[in-house]
Scaffold this motif. Structure first.
Motif, mmCIF file in Angstrom:
data_model
loop_
_atom_site.group_PDB
_atom_site.id
_atom_site.type_symbol
_atom_site.label_atom_id
_atom_site.label_comp_id
_atom_site.label_asym_id
_atom_site.label_seq_id
_atom_site.Cartn_x
_atom_site.Cartn_y
_atom_site.Cartn_z
ATOM 1 N N GLN A 123 -35.543 16.333 15.221
ATOM 2 C CA GLN A 123 -35.578 17.423 16.228
ATOM 3 C C GLN A 123 -34.244 17.474 17.550
ATOM 4 N N THR A 124 -34.322 16.427 17.849
ATOM 5 C CA THR A 124 -33.502 16.206 18.315
ATOM 6 C C THR A 124 -31.943 15.815 18.205
ATOM 7 N N THR A 125 -31.805 16.359 16.893
ATOM 8 C CA THR A 125 -30.154 16.279 16.247
ATOM 9 C C THR A 125 -30.090 18.016 15.820
ATOM 10 N N ASP A 126 -29.828 18.885 16.642
ATOM 11 C CA ASP A 126 -30.024 19.723 16.149
ATOM 12 C C ASP A 126 -28.927 21.128 16.267
ATOM 13 N N SER A 127 -27.899 20.759 14.710
ATOM 14 C CA SER A 127 -26.621 20.893 14.590
ATOM 15 C C SER A 127 -27.169 22.596 14.961
ATOM 16 N N ASP A 128 -25.307 23.025 15.342
ATOM 17 C CA ASP A 128 -24.630 23.866 15.309
ATOM 18 C C ASP A 128 -24.187 24.884 14.022
ATOM 19 N N PRO A 129 -24.815 25.748 13.764
ATOM 20 C CA PRO A 129 -24.705 26.834 12.758
ATOM 21 C C PRO A 129 -23.191 26.832 12.240
ATOM 22 N N ILE A 130 -22.198 26.949 13.707
ATOM 23 C CA ILE A 130 -21.174 27.811 12.941
ATOM 24 C C ILE A 130 -20.304 26.441 13.332
ATOM 25 N N SER A 131 -20.128 25.676 13.923
ATOM 26 C CA SER A 131 -19.235 24.694 13.888
ATOM 27 C C SER A 131 -19.758 23.631 13.406
ATOM 28 N N GLU A 149 -36.850 23.192 24.471
ATOM 29 C CA GLU A 149 -37.650 23.412 24.678
ATOM 30 C C GLU A 149 -38.350 23.287 22.690
ATOM 31 N N ARG A 150 -37.702 23.623 22.587
ATOM 32 C CA ARG A 150 -38.578 24.050 20.679
ATOM 33 C C ARG A 150 -38.767 22.312 20.572
ATOM 34 N N THR A 151 -37.559 21.788 20.711
ATOM 35 C CA THR A 151 -37.609 20.372 20.528
ATOM 36 C C THR A 151 -38.856 19.094 21.417
ATOM 37 N N LEU A 152 -39.259 19.667 22.188
ATOM 38 C CA LEU A 152 -40.285 18.977 22.825
ATOM 39 C C LEU A 152 -41.966 19.551 22.317
ATOM 40 N N ALA A 153 -41.829 21.300 22.425
ATOM 41 C CA ALA A 153 -42.620 20.636 22.148
ATOM 42 C C ALA A 153 -43.356 21.188 21.143
ATOM 43 N N SER A 154 -42.489 20.498 20.178
ATOM 44 C CA SER A 154 -42.954 20.121 18.423
ATOM 45 C C SER A 154 -43.110 18.584 18.871
ATOM 46 N N LEU A 155 -42.264 17.916 19.227
ATOM 47 C CA LEU A 155 -42.526 16.464 19.700
ATOM 48 C C LEU A 155 -44.160 16.140 20.349
ATOM 49 N N GLU A 156 -44.606 17.243 21.041
ATOM 50 C CA GLU A 156 -46.179 17.473 21.349
ATOM 51 C C GLU A 156 -46.750 17.453 20.780
ATOM 52 N N GLY A 157 -46.382 18.183 19.458
ATOM 53 C CA GLY A 157 -47.001 19.011 18.632
ATOM 54 C C GLY A 157 -48.108 20.258 18.784
ATOM 55 N N GLY A 158 -46.582 20.827 19.694
ATOM 56 C CA GLY A 158 -47.386 22.473 20.290
ATOM 57 C C GLY A 158 -46.291 23.196 19.087
ATOM 58 N N LYS A 159 -46.937 24.281 20.046
ATOM 59 C CA LYS A 159 -46.066 25.820 18.987
ATOM 60 C C LYS A 159 -45.175 26.237 20.307
ATOM 61 N N TYR A 160 -45.554 25.999 21.412
ATOM 62 C CA TYR A 160 -44.626 26.898 22.444
ATOM 63 C C TYR A 160 -44.364 25.106 23.314
ATOM 64 N N GLY A 161 -43.239 25.111 23.896
ATOM 65 C CA GLY A 161 -42.348 24.681 24.720
ATOM 66 C C GLY A 161 -41.927 25.639 26.115
ATOM 67 N N TYR A 162 -41.602 25.238 27.030
ATOM 68 C CA TYR A 162 -40.857 25.393 28.062
ATOM 69 C C TYR A 162 -40.780 24.431 29.096
ATOM 70 N N VAL A 184 -46.211 22.488 27.567
ATOM 71 C CA VAL A 184 -46.465 22.481 26.012
ATOM 72 C C VAL A 184 -48.145 23.328 26.045
ATOM 73 N N THR A 185 -48.213 24.296 24.951
ATOM 74 C CA THR A 185 -49.167 24.468 24.997
ATOM 75 C C THR A 185 -49.136 25.092 23.294
ATOM 76 N N ASN A 186 -50.600 25.182 22.285
ATOM 77 C CA ASN A 186 -50.501 26.243 21.017
ATOM 78 C C ASN A 186 -51.511 26.740 21.547
ATOM 79 N N ASP A 187 -51.400 28.048 22.445
ATOM 80 C CA ASP A 187 -52.114 28.844 22.830
ATOM 81 C C ASP A 187 -51.210 30.564 23.027
#
Length: 380
Positions: free
Chosen positions: A10-18, A56-69, A209-212
């Motif tokens: 989750q913390t190794t989010d490769s850049d699709p361009i480079s 935010e996407r990484t933290l949501a995933s780690l906490e088992g949620g859909k939405y992270g802020y 983080v939330t799932n709602d």
């Protein structure tokens, strides 16, 4: 997929361009739009930024949620979550709550007509008695700071669902690796990401983080309206810190367990508060809902003067506020994390004059124990 493997993926989010294995830092406040009628996903960085969105996407995933802020500080995250409530709403909150949270509850929210009651969250009956017709949420902090009191998350969630209430849980002390409040039914999880998630005493950050779906909209509205968002460079540093969370937290927690057991056997120490000890009153509940005792413990040396002597003679831990870093940090809650509380309020929540909080870092545990022993030798 194992939790540590997921952490690295989750913390190794490769850049699709480079193809860069680290998330690019998008230092832009605004974004060009295709044409007059076609707007892209990003327009202004307060509302959304590619780097922050990755975090935010990484933290949501780690906490088992859909939405992270992500927010600029832990208190910005907690405050923004509390700002989803409205005038006339009532909250029931654990009385062993972080001092900064208490400050918002006591000094800010009442000015907007939001009221609260502090109760012992280890007692479900007390929580139930505190619920009013206008109560909207139950606020959990477990383990609590700095008393390490434990709340039965599942029991509080069951009560909340029975009463039609939301549940909010501060998971800062445990991290998503060792405690999963969303999986236990909690609606919103908050963290001071400054602490274990970032782990290096170099940034301030907060996360919710939330799932709602509906709650996500309400939290995002406040995030965007208030604008207390995490900067992109700090987001990048947070992601870098997260890569080593697994090994950092495991080592610190193992050392904390060893130190807690050592201090418990020391007659100069009045009491050790650590949920990894079988003598801890919340031990059985904590064992059910968390996989570690954590890396923070508190111990009472009997008086303010004794606490002063210990702090003045310790050589390894830093005497400071905060916790969750690679260096061990010793703090004095009555004058630091809970300075907002008067002497009566401190005693009411279990913070005694001789209480010290130790966040265990990555030093050799034998060195930390030797240092604590020599500092304790100055107690009369």
């Amino acid at each position: 997929m194992g939790k540590w493997t997921n952490l690295i993926k989750q913390t190794t989010d490769s850049d699709p361009i480079s193809g860069a294995v680290n998330t690019p830092i998008q230092l832009s406040s605004t974004f060009s739009q295709a044409d007059f009628d076609t707007y892209g996903h990003f327009d202004y960085s307060r509302s959304g930024n590619p780097t922050r969105e990755s975090g935010e996407r990484t933290l949501a995933s780690l906490e088992g949620g859909k939405y992270g802020y992500l927010f600029s500080t832990g208190m910005a995250a907690i405050s923004s979550v509390l700002f989803i409530f409205s005038s006339g709403d009532h909250l029931v909150v654990s009385k062993q709550v972080y001092g900064g949270t208490f400050r918002i509850l006591h000094d800010v929210l009442p000015r907007f007509g939001i009221t609260y009651d502090l109760v012992d969250f280890s007692n479900i009956e007390e929580i139930k008695k505190a619920i009013k017709p206008n109560t909207k949420a139950l606020y959990i902090e477990t383990p609590a700071n700095p008393t390490l009191n434990i709340t039965d998350i599942s029991a509080v969630v069951a009560l909340a669902k029975e009463q039609g209430l939301l549940t909010i849980a501060d998971n800062t002390f445990m991290t998503p690796l060792t405690q999963r409040p969303l999986e236990l039914g909690v609606d919103i999880v908050v963290h001071s990401a400054t602490k274990f998630l970032a782990g290096h005493s170099d940034i301030l950050a907060g996360v919710a983080v939330t799932n709602d779906d509906e709650l996500a909209k309400r939290i995002y509205f406040i995030q965007n309206a208030v604008g207390a968002t995490l900067g992109v460079t700090d987001t990048w540093l947070l992601l870098r810190g997260l890569k080593t969370l697994g090994v950092r937290y495991k080592r610190s927690s193992e050392s904390a367990q060893t130190i807690a057991e050592h201090l418990q056997a020391d007659k100069r120490v009045v009491q050790v508060l650590y949920p990894g000890l079988s003598s801890h009153k919340g031990y059985d509940i904590h064992q059910r809902q968390a996989s570690s005792g954590g890396a923070v413990l508190s111990f009472d040396v009997g008086s303010l003067e004794n606490a002063r002597k210990v702090v003045e003679h310790l050589e390894i831990p830093i005497f400071s506020v905060s916790l969750g870093a690679v260096e061990s940090i010793i703090s004095y809650p009555p004058k630091m994390s809970h300075a907002e509380l008067n002497s009566e309020e401190l005693l009411e929540v279990g913070i005694t004059p001789g209480l010290l909080r130790l966040s265990v870092g990555l030093e050799d545990v034998e060195d930390l124990i030797d240092d604590l022993d020599q500092a304790l030798s100055y107690i009369d």
